[in-house]
Design a protein around this motif. Structure first.
Motif, PDB file in Angstrom:
ATOM      1  N   LEU A 178      -6.656 -11.439 -23.946  1.00 16.44           N
ATOM      2  CA  LEU A 178      -7.714 -10.622 -23.372  1.00 16.44           C
ATOM      3  C   LEU A 178      -8.960 -11.483 -23.234  1.00 16.44           C
ATOM      4  O   LEU A 178      -9.617 -11.807 -24.221  1.00 16.44           O
ATOM      5  CB  LEU A 178      -7.982  -9.410 -24.266  1.00 16.44           C
ATOM      6  N   GLY A 179      -9.260 -11.900 -22.005  1.00 17.03           N
ATOM      7  CA  GLY A 179     -10.376 -12.789 -21.726  1.00 17.03           C
ATOM      8  C   GLY A 179      -9.888 -14.103 -21.152  1.00 17.03           C
ATOM      9  O   GLY A 179      -9.110 -14.822 -21.794  1.00 17.03           O
ATOM     10  N   ALA A 180     -10.334 -14.431 -19.931  1.00 19.02           N
ATOM     11  CA  ALA A 180      -9.845 -15.624 -19.240  1.00 19.02           C
ATOM     12  C   ALA A 180     -10.952 -16.646 -19.017  1.00 19.02           C
ATOM     13  O   ALA A 180     -10.928 -17.397 -18.044  1.00 19.02           O
ATOM     14  CB  ALA A 180      -9.212 -15.230 -17.894  1.00 19.02           C
ATOM     15  N   VAL A 200       0.048 -13.987 -20.799  1.00 19.66           N
ATOM     16  CA  VAL A 200      -0.347 -12.977 -19.818  1.00 19.66           C
ATOM     17  C   VAL A 200      -1.823 -12.703 -20.048  1.00 19.66           C
ATOM     18  O   VAL A 200      -2.214 -12.289 -21.139  1.00 19.66           O
ATOM     19  CB  VAL A 200       0.473 -11.683 -19.977  1.00 19.66           C
ATOM     20  N   PHE A 201      -2.649 -12.929 -19.028  1.00 18.07           N
ATOM     21  CA  PHE A 201      -4.089 -12.782 -19.176  1.00 18.07           C
ATOM     22  C   PHE A 201      -4.579 -11.451 -18.627  1.00 18.07           C
ATOM     23  O   PHE A 201      -4.008 -10.903 -17.670  1.00 18.07           O
ATOM     24  CB  PHE A 201      -4.823 -13.912 -18.448  1.00 18.07           C
ATOM     25  N   VAL A 202      -5.656 -10.968 -19.238  1.00 19.78           N
ATOM     26  CA  VAL A 202      -6.357  -9.782 -18.754  1.00 19.78           C
ATOM     27  C   VAL A 202      -7.838 -10.132 -18.669  1.00 19.78           C
ATOM     28  O   VAL A 202      -8.425 -10.606 -19.645  1.00 19.78           O
ATOM     29  CB  VAL A 202      -6.157  -8.572 -19.693  1.00 19.78           C
ATOM     30  N   ASP A 203      -8.437  -9.900 -17.512  1.00 21.49           N
ATOM     31  CA  ASP A 203      -9.859 -10.172 -17.339  1.00 21.49           C
ATOM     32  C   ASP A 203     -10.385  -9.308 -16.196  1.00 21.49           C
ATOM     33  O   ASP A 203      -9.641  -8.938 -15.283  1.00 21.49           O
ATOM     34  CB  ASP A 203     -10.108 -11.653 -17.040  1.00 21.49           C
ATOM     35  N   LEU A 204     -11.688  -9.004 -16.244  1.00 17.21           N
ATOM     36  CA  LEU A 204     -12.307  -8.193 -15.203  1.00 17.21           C
ATOM     37  C   LEU A 204     -12.683  -9.016 -13.980  1.00 17.21           C
ATOM     38  O   LEU A 204     -12.838  -8.471 -12.884  1.00 17.21           O
ATOM     39  CB  LEU A 204     -13.578  -7.509 -15.746  1.00 17.21           C
ATOM     40  N   ASP A 205     -12.839 -10.327 -14.147  1.00 17.65           N
ATOM     41  CA  ASP A 205     -13.351 -11.198 -13.103  1.00 17.65           C
ATOM     42  C   ASP A 205     -12.202 -11.798 -12.291  1.00 17.65           C
ATOM     43  O   ASP A 205     -11.349 -12.500 -12.827  1.00 17.65           O
ATOM     44  CB  ASP A 205     -14.187 -12.310 -13.748  1.00 17.65           C
ATOM     45  N   ARG A 209      -9.362 -14.735 -13.159  1.00 20.66           N
ATOM     46  CA  ARG A 209      -7.923 -14.454 -13.106  1.00 20.66           C
ATOM     47  C   ARG A 209      -7.221 -15.473 -12.216  1.00 20.66           C
ATOM     48  O   ARG A 209      -6.147 -15.987 -12.565  1.00 20.66           O
ATOM     49  CB  ARG A 209      -7.668 -13.033 -12.603  1.00 20.66           C
ATOM     50  N   THR A 210      -7.840 -15.784 -11.104  1.00 26.61           N
ATOM     51  CA  THR A 210      -7.256 -16.781 -10.199  1.00 26.61           C
ATOM     52  C   THR A 210      -7.174 -18.143 -10.881  1.00 26.61           C
ATOM     53  O   THR A 210      -6.166 -18.857 -10.764  1.00 26.61           O
ATOM     54  CB  THR A 210      -8.100 -16.893  -8.915  1.00 26.61           C
ATOM     55  N   ALA A 211      -8.224 -18.489 -11.626  1.00 29.70           N
ATOM     56  CA  ALA A 211      -8.261 -19.796 -12.286  1.00 29.70           C
ATOM     57  C   ALA A 211      -7.151 -19.940 -13.321  1.00 29.70           C
ATOM     58  O   ALA A 211      -6.513 -21.003 -13.417  1.00 29.70           O
ATOM     59  CB  ALA A 211      -9.627 -20.010 -12.929  1.00 29.70           C
ATOM     60  N   ILE A 221      -4.045  -9.940 -15.063  1.00 31.04           N
ATOM     61  CA  ILE A 221      -4.187  -8.512 -14.779  1.00 31.04           C
ATOM     62  C   ILE A 221      -5.649  -8.114 -14.834  1.00 31.04           C
ATOM     63  O   ILE A 221      -6.395  -8.570 -15.714  1.00 31.04           O
ATOM     64  CB  ILE A 221      -3.361  -7.701 -15.799  1.00 31.04           C
ATOM     65  N   ASP A 222      -6.048  -7.251 -13.913  1.00 30.86           N
ATOM     66  CA  ASP A 222      -7.411  -6.718 -13.885  1.00 30.86           C
ATOM     67  C   ASP A 222      -7.548  -5.658 -14.982  1.00 30.86           C
ATOM     68  O   ASP A 222      -6.884  -4.619 -14.938  1.00 30.86           O
ATOM     69  CB  ASP A 222      -7.696  -6.114 -12.512  1.00 30.86           C
ATOM     70  N   GLY A 223      -8.406  -5.927 -15.958  1.00 31.10           N
ATOM     71  CA  GLY A 223      -8.575  -4.988 -17.054  1.00 31.10           C
ATOM     72  C   GLY A 223      -9.148  -3.660 -16.635  1.00 31.10           C
ATOM     73  O   GLY A 223      -9.031  -2.673 -17.372  1.00 31.10           O
TER      74      GLY A 223
END
Length: 346
Positions: A178-180, A200-205, A209-211, A221-223
């Motif tokens: 949680l946090g990218a 598996v990443f979760v981030d709002l930005d 996420r692309t990075a 995943i978009d949180g």
């Protein structure tokens, strides 16, 4: 920093007279960390309109920030041994009282008495020089790039120590991170170095996420997505078993719980703040564990550094900025403009 939530100020001081086992390093690189930002803000959100003030923890201003430090040895105290003048060293910054049973076991990051962490309780690396209290906290850098190696002292050892709490399970189970941001990128590299299955990443930005996808994440995943928990379950093959919360907010830990299967272990590293409210019966019924992890110890930093020197851990590229840009770099981090890690180079 002369006051919280105010621009950083330039202060000129004389170099100190070294005592005992102290050593003086000329700073070659100092990372800009989210912990610096919390320190600048002056406290931590405890939820329910409560706050932990840093002054209550013994922080006194003015103080030079910066705890991710690489420096060149330029002077030794009368009792300092084992280091070579002119060599570059990675500094272990998470210092305690140095005399209690916990510190004697090289667990100074967990010292219950008088923490002396560089850049938080004692002057740190946003400077041309830094005093390290004991020579043993200086680890030989070898041929590593100083700016790329500096983040090992915080983001590196923090993620390494946290991931070790999952044991060998990371080899066949994906870690939900949680946090990218900078910590997330470091965690991905540490997972690879340890032979892990992936993350598996979760981030709002979206940019972050692309990075991480470009860096090799299994999924991003978009949180904020209404079905974020279901997306995590799908990406992990039925639900999260290993969750690394690098944000430490109510929303992130609750999302981790919502996406979990029985037996989940959640390791919380981030300091965003808030409260966790959960029925106690869920712990046995779901066979779950929520664990806090605070940076790492000296041995763990030494292990991590050896992984980097051996080539098993690839160091992430960083954005270098001059020391005089320290305040701007900190504000960019505050505004979410930083992808990866920024390192000051005096």
């Amino acid at each position: 920093m002369t006051e919280h939530q105010a621009p950083l100020q330039k202060i000129v001081q004389d170099l100190p007279e070294l005592e005992g086992d102290e050593v003086l390093l000329k700073v070659r690189a100092s990372g800009v960390c989210h912990s610096d930002l919390h320190f600048w803000e002056g406290g931590y959100d405890l939820g329910d309109n409560q706050e932990m003030n840093l002054s209550d923890r013994g922080v006194k201003l003015p103080l030079t920030m910066g705890h991710e430090i690489v420096g060149e040895l330029v002077a030794l105290g009368p009792e300092a041994q084992g280091l070579a003048l002119g060599e570059s060293y990675l500094v272990y910054p998470w210092l305690g009282c140095g005399t209690c049973d916990t510190c004697a076991k090289d667990q100074e990051n967990l010292c219950p008495n008088a923490p002396r962490a560089l850049g938080i309780f004692t002057p740190g690396g946003y400077a041309q020089y830094v005093v390290v209290p004991r020579a043993k906290y200086c680890l030989t850098l070898g041929d590593l790039d100083p700016a790329e190696a500096a983040p090992l002292a915080c983001s590196g050892v923090t993620t390494y120590s946290a991931l070790k709490k999952f044991g060998d399970d990371i080899r066949d189970t994906p870690v939900v991170i949680l946090g990218a941001g900078g910590l997330g990128h470091m965690a991905l590299r540490v997972i690879r170095a340890l032979g892990g299955k992936g993350a598996v990443f979760v981030d709002l930005d979206e940019a972050k996420r692309t990075a991480v996808l470009e860096a090799g994440a299994l999924a991003a995943i978009d949180g904020n997505a209404p079905d974020a928990d279901e997306q995590i379950k799908a990406a992990t093959g039925g639900g999260a078993l290993l969750v690394l919360d690098l944000v430490g907010a109510e929303a992130t830990i609750n999302l981790g719980l919502a996406a979990a299967r029985k037996g989940v272990r959640i390791v919380v590293v981030g300091l965003f703040g808030g409260q966790l409210k959960i029925p106690t019966v869920y712990f046995p019924i779901r066979a779950m564990a929520v664990i806090g992890s605070y940076v790492g110890n000296l041995n763990e930093l030494s292990e991590l550094l050896e992984l980097a020197k051996s080539g098993k851990l690839s160091l992430a590229p960083v954005t270098r900025r001059p020391l005089q840009d320290a305040n701007d770099a900190l504000m960019d981090l505050k505004d979410g403009k930083v992808i990866g890690r920024v390192v000051l180079t005096p």
